[in-house]
Design a protein around this motif. Structure first.
Motif, short mmCIF file in Angstrom:
data_model
loop_
_atom_site.label_atom_id
_atom_site.label_comp_id
_atom_site.label_asym_id
_atom_site.label_seq_id
_atom_site.Cartn_x
_atom_site.Cartn_y
_atom_site.Cartn_z
N ILE A 96 91.56 -14.34 -1.28
CA ILE A 96 90.45 -14.65 -2.17
C ILE A 96 90.17 -13.42 -3.02
CG2 ILE A 96 88.02 -15.31 -2.32
CD1 ILE A 96 88.43 -16.71 0.42
N VAL A 97 90.21 -13.61 -4.33
CA VAL A 97 90.05 -12.49 -5.26
C VAL A 97 88.88 -12.79 -6.19
CG1 VAL A 97 91.22 -11.13 -7.03
CG2 VAL A 97 92.55 -12.13 -5.16
N LEU A 98 87.96 -11.83 -6.29
CA LEU A 98 86.81 -11.93 -7.20
C LEU A 98 87.06 -11.07 -8.42
CD1 LEU A 98 83.77 -11.50 -4.78
CD2 LEU A 98 84.32 -13.53 -6.10
N MET A 99 86.81 -11.63 -9.60
CA MET A 99 86.99 -10.87 -10.84
C MET A 99 85.80 -11.12 -11.75
SD MET A 99 91.00 -11.38 -11.58
CE MET A 99 91.12 -12.93 -10.73
N GLU A 100 85.56 -10.17 -12.64
CA GLU A 100 84.53 -10.34 -13.65
C GLU A 100 84.98 -11.42 -14.62
OE1 GLU A 100 81.50 -8.79 -13.91
OE2 GLU A 100 81.92 -7.86 -11.96
N THR A 101 84.14 -12.42 -14.83
CA THR A 101 84.47 -13.51 -15.74
C THR A 101 84.69 -12.98 -17.16
OG1 THR A 101 83.23 -15.04 -14.35
CG2 THR A 101 83.70 -15.77 -16.60
N ALA A 102 83.94 -11.98 -17.56
CA ALA A 102 84.10 -11.41 -18.91
C ALA A 102 85.51 -10.85 -19.10
CB ALA A 102 83.06 -10.32 -19.16
N ASP A 103 86.08 -10.23 -18.06
CA ASP A 103 87.46 -9.72 -18.15
C ASP A 103 88.44 -10.87 -18.36
OD1 ASP A 103 86.64 -7.08 -17.78
OD2 ASP A 103 87.05 -7.11 -15.62
N LEU A 104 88.23 -11.96 -17.65
CA LEU A 104 89.12 -13.12 -17.78
C LEU A 104 88.98 -13.75 -19.16
CD1 LEU A 104 88.71 -14.69 -14.23
CD2 LEU A 104 90.59 -13.27 -15.08
N HIS A 105 87.74 -13.83 -19.65
CA HIS A 105 87.53 -14.37 -21.00
C HIS A 105 88.26 -13.53 -22.05
CE1 HIS A 105 84.95 -17.81 -20.49
NE2 HIS A 105 84.08 -17.12 -19.75
N ARG A 106 88.18 -12.20 -21.92
CA ARG A 106 88.88 -11.32 -22.87
C ARG A 106 90.38 -11.56 -22.83
NH1 ARG A 106 84.80 -7.89 -21.74
NH2 ARG A 106 85.77 -6.90 -19.96
N PHE A 107 90.93 -11.66 -21.64
CA PHE A 107 92.36 -11.92 -21.49
C PHE A 107 92.74 -13.27 -22.12
CE2 PHE A 107 95.72 -13.97 -18.93
CZ PHE A 107 96.77 -13.12 -19.27
N LEU A 108 91.96 -14.30 -21.83
CA LEU A 108 92.25 -15.63 -22.36
C LEU A 108 92.11 -15.67 -23.88
CD1 LEU A 108 90.59 -17.76 -19.56
CD2 LEU A 108 93.04 -17.67 -20.11
N GLU A 109 91.15 -14.94 -24.43
CA GLU A 109 91.00 -14.86 -25.89
C GLU A 109 92.24 -14.22 -26.51
OE1 GLU A 109 87.35 -12.74 -26.55
OE2 GLU A 109 86.13 -14.43 -25.85
N ARG A 110 92.76 -13.18 -25.89
CA ARG A 110 93.97 -12.52 -26.39
C ARG A 110 95.16 -13.47 -26.31
NH1 ARG A 110 94.99 -7.41 -23.27
NH2 ARG A 110 96.49 -7.00 -24.93
N ALA A 111 95.27 -14.22 -25.20
CA ALA A 111 96.37 -15.17 -25.05
C ALA A 111 96.26 -16.28 -26.10
CB ALA A 111 96.36 -15.77 -23.64
N THR A 112 95.05 -16.75 -26.35
CA THR A 112 94.84 -17.81 -27.34
C THR A 112 95.14 -17.31 -28.75
OG1 THR A 112 93.22 -18.89 -25.94
CG2 THR A 112 93.15 -19.44 -28.27
N ALA A 113 94.88 -16.05 -29.02
CA ALA A 113 95.23 -15.49 -30.33
C ALA A 113 96.74 -15.45 -30.51
CB ALA A 113 94.64 -14.08 -30.48
N LEU A 114 97.47 -15.25 -29.41
CA LEU A 114 98.92 -15.20 -29.46
C LEU A 114 99.53 -16.61 -29.55
CD1 LEU A 114 101.24 -13.13 -29.32
CD2 LEU A 114 101.23 -13.44 -26.85
N VAL A 115 99.00 -17.53 -28.72
CA VAL A 115 99.45 -18.93 -28.72
C VAL A 115 98.19 -19.80 -28.57
CG1 VAL A 115 100.79 -20.71 -27.54
CG2 VAL A 115 101.67 -18.37 -27.65
N PRO A 116 97.78 -20.44 -29.64
CA PRO A 116 96.58 -21.28 -29.56
C PRO A 116 96.73 -22.40 -28.53
CG PRO A 116 97.19 -20.89 -31.85
CD PRO A 116 98.33 -20.38 -31.00
N ALA A 117 95.65 -22.65 -27.79
CA ALA A 117 95.65 -23.74 -26.81
C ALA A 117 95.95 -25.05 -27.51
CB ALA A 117 94.30 -23.80 -26.10
N GLY A 118 96.80 -25.84 -26.90
CA GLY A 118 97.21 -27.12 -27.48
C GLY A 118 98.47 -27.03 -28.33
N LEU A 119 98.87 -25.80 -28.65
CA LEU A 119 100.08 -25.61 -29.46
C LEU A 119 101.20 -24.93 -28.68
CD1 LEU A 119 98.53 -24.53 -32.89
CD2 LEU A 119 99.23 -26.82 -32.13
N GLU A 120 101.07 -24.85 -27.38
CA GLU A 120 102.07 -24.18 -26.55
C GLU A 120 103.46 -24.76 -26.76
OE1 GLU A 120 98.12 -23.96 -24.29
OE2 GLU A 120 99.24 -25.54 -25.32
#
Length: 138
Positions: A96-120
């Motif tokens: 079980i791993v706890l992480m700051e949600t803000a860190d995950l949001h930043r990562f996901l925003e960067r991933a979405t900038a690289l490949v927009p969701a729905g266009l994978e």
């Protein structure tokens, strides 16, 4: 052009003992595997004493930061207003791993900038994948 995103975040590994250990976890998103994210744990945090990576769906992580998601080996859910729990289920047990949600949001925003969701699907190299399958069948 950037094709891979890596981001190190601080995570808390919740053990069965009362102690909670903080460790750096590396999140990785590779445009060549657009539906997946990888989470790598450093050697000191693993039973085997070697770095261990788990690969799971980007959509699972996107959903899990706001509501419980996942039924299999990886499950993600909010934990209070500012943290997210990621559970990894293996024959050896559950991590079980706890992480700051803000860190995950930043990562996901960067991933979405690289490949927009729905266009994978536009980033999949179907010809290469098919060639690999054919090569392995001989």
């Amino acid at each position: 052009m950037i094709t891979v995103i890596e981001q190190t975040v601080q995570a808390r590994l919740v053990a069965t003992a009362p102690k909670v250990e903080t460790l750096p976890v590396t999140l990785c998103y590779d445009r060549s595997d657009p539906f997946a994210v990888r989470m790598a744990f450093p050697a000191p945090a693993t039973l085997e004493g070697v770095e261990v990576s788990w690969t799971f769906g980007r959509e699972l992580l996107e959903t899990g930061v706001s509501r419980p998601a996942g039924f299999g080996d990886v499950r993600v859910r909010p934990y209070g207003p500012d943290r997210t729990v990621v559970e990894f289920h293996a024959p050896e047990g559950v991590a079980i791993v706890l992480m700051e949600t803000a860190d995950l949001h930043r990562f996901l925003e960067r991933a979405t900038a690289l490949v927009p969701a729905g266009l994978e699907h536009l980033y999949l190299d179907v010809d290469h994948g098919l060639a690999e399958l054919m090569r392995d069948s001989h």
